[in-house]
Scaffold this motif. Structure first.
Motif, short mmCIF file in Angstrom:
data_model
loop_
_atom_site.label_atom_id
_atom_site.label_comp_id
_atom_site.label_asym_id
_atom_site.label_seq_id
_atom_site.Cartn_x
_atom_site.Cartn_y
_atom_site.Cartn_z
N UNK A 23 0.80 -1.22 0.00
CA UNK A 23 0.00 0.00 0.00
C UNK A 23 0.84 1.28 0.00
N UNK A 24 1.97 1.37 0.74
CA UNK A 24 2.77 2.60 0.66
C UNK A 24 3.33 2.84 -0.74
N UNK A 25 3.70 1.76 -1.45
CA UNK A 25 4.20 1.91 -2.82
C UNK A 25 3.09 2.34 -3.76
N UNK A 26 1.89 1.79 -3.57
CA UNK A 26 0.76 2.17 -4.41
C UNK A 26 0.39 3.64 -4.19
N UNK A 27 0.48 4.08 -2.93
CA UNK A 27 0.22 5.49 -2.63
C UNK A 27 1.23 6.38 -3.32
N UNK A 46 0.61 9.14 -6.23
CA UNK A 46 1.09 10.51 -6.08
C UNK A 46 1.85 10.96 -7.32
N UNK A 47 2.71 10.08 -7.82
CA UNK A 47 3.47 10.43 -9.02
C UNK A 47 2.54 10.57 -10.23
N UNK A 48 1.52 9.72 -10.29
CA UNK A 48 0.56 9.82 -11.40
C UNK A 48 -0.20 11.13 -11.34
N UNK A 49 -0.57 11.54 -10.11
CA UNK A 49 -1.27 12.81 -9.94
C UNK A 49 -0.39 13.97 -10.40
N UNK A 50 0.90 13.93 -10.02
CA UNK A 50 1.82 15.00 -10.42
C UNK A 50 1.96 15.05 -11.94
N UNK A 51 2.11 13.88 -12.56
CA UNK A 51 2.25 13.82 -14.02
C UNK A 51 0.99 14.32 -14.71
N UNK A 88 -6.35 2.01 -10.51
CA UNK A 88 -6.85 2.90 -11.56
C UNK A 88 -6.21 4.28 -11.50
N UNK A 89 -5.62 4.62 -10.35
CA UNK A 89 -4.99 5.92 -10.19
C UNK A 89 -3.49 5.88 -10.48
N UNK A 90 -2.99 4.71 -10.90
CA UNK A 90 -1.55 4.56 -11.13
C UNK A 90 -1.33 4.30 -12.61
N UNK A 91 -0.44 5.07 -13.21
CA UNK A 91 -0.14 4.89 -14.63
C UNK A 91 0.70 3.63 -14.82
N UNK A 92 0.68 3.02 -16.02
CA UNK A 92 1.51 1.84 -16.29
C UNK A 92 2.99 2.14 -16.05
N UNK A 93 3.67 1.21 -15.41
CA UNK A 93 5.08 1.41 -15.09
C UNK A 93 5.53 0.45 -14.01
N UNK A 94 6.67 0.72 -13.36
CA UNK A 94 7.21 -0.21 -12.36
C UNK A 94 6.27 -0.48 -11.20
N UNK A 95 5.54 0.53 -10.74
CA UNK A 95 4.65 0.32 -9.59
C UNK A 95 3.59 -0.73 -9.91
N UNK A 96 3.01 -0.63 -11.10
CA UNK A 96 1.96 -1.58 -11.47
C UNK A 96 2.54 -2.95 -11.80
#
Length: 513
Positions: A194-198, A202-207, A421-429
């Motif tokens: 969960x901390x990584x998903x958060x 956050x990075x997706x929101x900034x982008x 759904x709030x995270x863009x495709x990338x390492x986190x996903x």
């Protein structure tokens, strides 16, 4: 009205000081945005401090530990060698010393219950003397399934953070520092939880915020090209649209207010609102110069701005009231959005007139000849009027169909709270899905079961009832590998049979324990 024209004249009179002040404020705001930009999509922004559910959650964290757990997955190339587990144990020791970590768990430090003639005792699955007890890994599968996958080629380490209230001041350091310690021991690994998903959201929101801002600026520039009577007004209009956003974000981040997934819409709202106002102001001023110019630059500016302030003021007040209503929401995220959207709209309204007054003065009191070709605002309005006059019934019919379709679409609307759904495709996903596949489900949560009468929950009868409840959750597919006292009891009952045959008295002793 006389007072308003006086105010505009004073703005023009003190224009150099106002320009210097705006330049200083913009520079300061840009510095704050570049150095103090913060994003927060944590659980706290969706609850009030006195919310009973939130308070129960915080109490549970204090008693049982945080539910914020970071999952580290390390590939096992050959076998579970002592060297690998020693490295894991060393990593856990380093991580456990961090101020925001409560504890960690892995196969290197895990213990399992076993029965001896002395009763129930705990024993390490791994020790330096005898290595890994692979038999116990298979036998105590309810526990080992969390520590290593079924193929035994992925080792799992769980890092439990301290309660939320204790780690907020470390929030920005948590992931980087944990990664730093992991990198000192392992190169190939996956990290999620969960901390990584958060952090990913956050990075997706900034982008997305930056992308929306750029796209909005592009569309605003295109609209200005067609909607303004003279291209010389475009730089002035862009300044009036962009400055409120910069000053507002400088204020937000300067006060330590982070951006969230709702307040990220504020820049687009302010830009669209600023576009509407500045187009009105410039066109009304240009029309005044064409039809009733006094021949005096300052007077024309003051009168032209005065003519536009009433319609712009009413739209501003109604829009501000709509966003200020969000302040009365029970969700902190909505309250923050409402307050700062309100402040931003106020900034935008004031700056539109300040920048227009000064800009008109430097541009001169007479615009260049109007463009005869192309799509000007007047031609667009005339075309719309001709079309609506020629086909009124068709327009009404199409509008009614669209309204009905919209109503049907609303009735089929579904709400999704899936954080992915709030995270863009990338390492986190990708790392999340990799760990989820290896563990047959990454999401971990605790169910706290209490007796209504406040009775002891460790009696055989109560544990049996909990077992029925637990098995039902598994049968319905809501849980995959639950761990509770039920599993330990069943494991000990099964393991104890081999001892009971040689020592019948041991059965009653084990049951008591």
């Amino acid at each position: 009205m006389i007072r308003l024209t006086t105010v505009f004249k004073q703005i023009i009179f003190f224009r150099k000081g106002i320009i210097a002040l705006l330049v200083a404020l913009v520079g300061m705001s840009l510095y704050i945005i570049a150095t103090n930009q913060q994003i927060d999509n944590s659980l706290e922004i969706w609850f009030l401090d006195d919310d009973p559910y939130y308070q129960t959650y915080l109490k549970y964290q204090q008693e049982q530990g945080s539910d914020e757990i970071i999952v580290l997955m390390i590939p096992v190339k050959d076998s579970l060698t002592p060297e690998l587990l020693e490295s894991v144990r060393a990593l856990q020791k380093e991580v456990d010393s961090l101020p925001f970590v409560k504890t960690s768990m892995s196969l290197a430090t895990a213990q399992y219950p076993y029965i001896s003639l002395k009763g129930i005792q705990l024993k390490n699955i791994f020790s330096e003397e005898r290595g890994v007890d692979t038999y116990k890994i298979d036998e105590a599968s309810f526990l080992s399934n969390y520590l290593i996958n079924k193929e035994k080629d992925q080792l799992l380490v769980y890092i439990q953070l301290a309660p939320t209230a204790e780690i907020e001041r470390y929030r920005s350091e948590i992931i980087p520092k944990i990664r730093q310690h992991i990198n000192s021991h392992f190169r190939d690994y996956a990290l999620s939880g969960s901390p990584l998903l958060t952090e990913g959201s956050n990075q997706s929101v900034a982008t997305e915020t930056n992308l929306f801002a750029v796209v909005t600026v592009v569309f605003v520039a295109i609209f200005l090209f067609f909607l303004l009577p003279d291209r010389r007004y475009i730089p002035l209009a862009l300044a009036a649209i962009g400055l409120p956003v910069i000053l507002l974000f400088g204020l937000m981040f300067g006060l330590g207010i982070p951006l969230n997934m709702i307040s990220m819409i504020i820049p687009s709202v302010l830009m669209v609102y600023g576009l509407s106002d500045i187009v009105h102001v410039i066109n009304i001023y240009a029309r005044h110069l064409e039809t009733s110019s006094t021949g005096h630059r300052v007077d024309d500016i003051a009168i032209g701005l005065q003519k536009s302030i009433k319609p712009c003021f009413y739209t501003t007040v109604s829009t501000m009231a709509g966003y200020f209503a969000l302040y009365f929401s029970t969700l902190p995220a909505l309250r923050i959005t409402g307050i700062f959207a309100f402040i931003g709209l106020l900034f935008a309204f004031i700056l539109v007139y300040v920048i227009s007054a000064i800009g008109f003065y430097y541009l001169g009191f007479k615009p260049r000849p109007k463009r005869k070709a192309g799509w000007t605002l007047s031609r667009i309005i005339s075309a719309v009027n001709r079309f609506s006059t020629k086909y009124p019934k068709r327009i009404i019919g199409v509008s009614m169909v669209l309204i009905l379709l919209g109503g049907y679409a609303i009735s089929t609307l579904e709400v999704s709270t899936n954080m992915l759904n709030f995270i863009k495709p990338g390492p986190y996903k990708s790392q999340y899905f990799a760990i989820e596949k290896a563990t047959n489900g990454l999401i971990r949560f605790d169910i706290s079961v209490e007796s209504k009468e406040g009775k002891d929950m460790t009696t055989p009868k109560t544990i049996k009832q909990v077992g029925v409840f637990q098995d039902e959750l598994v049968r319905r597919g809501l849980l995959t590998d639950p761990v509770s006292l039920v599993n330990f009891q069943r494991y000990l009952e099964k393991a104890g049979k081999r001892y009971y045959a040689f020592n019948p008295r041991l059965r009653s002793k084990i049951r008591k324990e």
